[in-house]
Design a protein around this motif. Sequence first.
Motif, mmCIF file in Angstrom:
data_model
loop_
_atom_site.group_PDB
_atom_site.id
_atom_site.type_symbol
_atom_site.label_atom_id
_atom_site.label_comp_id
_atom_site.label_asym_id
_atom_site.label_seq_id
_atom_site.Cartn_x
_atom_site.Cartn_y
_atom_site.Cartn_z
ATOM 1 N N GLY A 267 -0.683 0.909 -19.603
ATOM 2 C CA GLY A 267 -0.918 1.201 -18.204
ATOM 3 C C GLY A 267 -2.092 2.137 -18.012
ATOM 4 N N THR A 270 -3.302 6.324 -12.426
ATOM 5 C CA THR A 270 -3.837 6.152 -11.071
ATOM 6 C C THR A 270 -3.984 7.466 -10.311
ATOM 7 N N TYR A 322 2.663 6.690 -11.397
ATOM 8 C CA TYR A 322 1.226 6.886 -11.494
ATOM 9 C C TYR A 322 0.617 6.109 -12.663
ATOM 10 N N ASP A 324 -0.441 2.127 -13.631
ATOM 11 C CA ASP A 324 -0.609 0.743 -13.207
ATOM 12 C C ASP A 324 -0.498 -0.147 -14.445
ATOM 13 N N LYS A 325 0.556 -0.977 -14.488
ATOM 14 C CA LYS A 325 0.808 -1.829 -15.661
ATOM 15 C C LYS A 325 0.306 -3.249 -15.471
ATOM 16 N N SER A 326 -0.536 -3.457 -14.433
ATOM 17 C CA SER A 326 -1.012 -4.818 -14.161
ATOM 18 C C SER A 326 -2.084 -5.262 -15.137
ATOM 19 N N LYS A 329 -7.625 -1.651 -13.871
ATOM 20 C CA LYS A 329 -7.682 -0.341 -13.259
ATOM 21 C C LYS A 329 -7.565 -0.470 -11.746
ATOM 22 N N THR A 330 -6.831 0.464 -11.149
ATOM 23 C CA THR A 330 -6.663 0.427 -9.700
ATOM 24 C C THR A 330 -7.760 1.244 -9.047
ATOM 25 N N ALA A 334 -5.454 2.751 -3.998
ATOM 26 C CA ALA A 334 -4.274 1.930 -4.255
ATOM 27 C C ALA A 334 -3.042 2.807 -4.320
ATOM 28 N N GLN A 336 1.449 3.124 -4.770
ATOM 29 C CA GLN A 336 2.585 2.523 -5.453
ATOM 30 C C GLN A 336 3.738 2.381 -4.467
#
Length: 595
Positions: A267, A270, A322, A324-326, A329-330, A334, A336
């Motif tokens: 992750g 963020t 905090y 982001d596991k997508s 990078k956010t 962005a 949550q």
Amino acid sequence: MHKKFSLLLLSIILFLGAFLPEGKSSAASGSVSIAVDSLNVRTGPGLSYPLLKQVNRGETFPIVKEQGEWIQIQVSFAKTGWVVNWLVTKDNEQTAKAVSSSGQSAATANSSQLRIRTGPGTSFRVIGSLTEGQAVKVIDQNENWYKISSMFGEGWVAKEFIDLKTAGQQENGSTTNAGSKTSTRAGADTGNVIGDTLNVRQSPDAASPVIGKLTKGTSVAILSQQNKWVQVSYLNVKGWVSAEFINLDSEDSKDTVKSKQTTGMSGFVTADSLSVRSEATLNSSVIGTVTRGQRFTIVEENNNWAKIDLKSGSFGWVSGFYLDKSGTKTSSDAGQTVKESAITILQNGTNIRKSPSVQSDVVVRANEGETFSVNSVQNDWYEIKLKDGSTAYVAGWVVSSNGSAPQIEKAGAEGYLKNKTIVLDPGHGGGDNGTTGANGTLEKDLTLRTARLLYDKLKAAGANVYLTRNNDSFISLQSRVGMAHSYNADAFVSLHYDSDLDRSVRGMTGYYYHVYQRNLADTLYNAAVGQAKLRNRGVRIGDYHVIRENNQKAVLMELGYLSNPEEEMTLNSSTYQENAASGLYEGLARYFKAN
């Protein structure tokens, strides 16, 4: 013959005198504990004597006698040695604590919405509030503040709003929240809190006022259940909590939080700055900090916490909100998304803003106790839903949260004081009274009052604080400076009160001697004189031993004139003492923030 006898007698006297210690000495009893990691024991009472051995922190030795600044100790059955008195703790002293505590005492709040703070001062963060009649335990105190244990955890409240119970009242039972009696039915079930911090509410509704908080692992009595809410009783207070965060399996209370192992997951951070903790709880110690955009492998998840691989063989826990596991990078804006969460306003006039920034326009101001549902978390801000259905933002560090949203903390002054080593030097003491006020106030008593209040504030902020004296005892100037050097102090603050033959003279003065001390003197003085509201006499060079001979950043503060009868009355007041200590505290925080 008579002449020979006189010469013989004189020779004996001179011979014996060579082995007698210089200065006054006194027999003593008791023992001492070594207060530093390693301490030299010498064959005589002085630094010029040979080293006998080294002893370690925590070791205790019987006292043989005392001589000036030195204590003779019994090192072994047939061997004695000497140690300096400021690096040991006598068995009848409390050198590590500035104020005495009478042990835990039952008490109740005598005012509604009494704020509980993380430290003894209005600059410390609010962690909750008490209602009138709510029961607490007093665990420590100083001149103006009580340290209490309550449903919000440990914190500090103003003394004037707390009533201590007499011994008879404690034996016969305690007053409950809002003056009403609560009882746990016979045979009631018990449960354990599995969330890090769980809000206790007045009724089974996320918008209901928060009347307390429970920490992870706390055992509570279960009174009843209603939909997704459980009515609990703890410390004579009953209220409602989300059933999601209560484990009803009492046989397995020590293992209430289930974790899931993950592999191959990573992750991105963020938040601008994210604390890494030793365990999956806000109560655990901070072991590091990571910043926005950094990527880490996630090795374990525990509720809303993620265990990350900082570097080979080093792991820590961060708030999962905090990360982001997508896989990408956010952007900085962005947020949550969170479910079934609400925030409660802690202070009247709290700004609700159009966007998550202190520069953004204020759309409405909310008052203490108002609640709003949370849509998402964006950096250190909550996106909330207003009563008209629109959305806005509130700073996370001025509200309390409930549900799945994380509690956001922003470091105040305490963030700059943590782990700093500060030596406080209450001037004079023992046979040295210092100046005597127009109405009889002794300087030595007043400096100790100020030092104790400042000590508690710094200690609550996480600083390593030491007092050159904590009672009415004489400490030499050399010993005071020696303590600053021994502890390698980041700051040494000597506290004094002034006097003048002209009784109209008044005000506060700051002193330094070396150039490297001036920045500390200026910063500390400006904050103190601003808070104390005395006449500003400025900062100047002062030829005082405790700053002249000090290799550390050291200042001497003259906090007012006892020779001025009107100012003497002001200096003696609890209000002034609190303001002076608060000003010095803020000054130290400003100094360490800038340096």
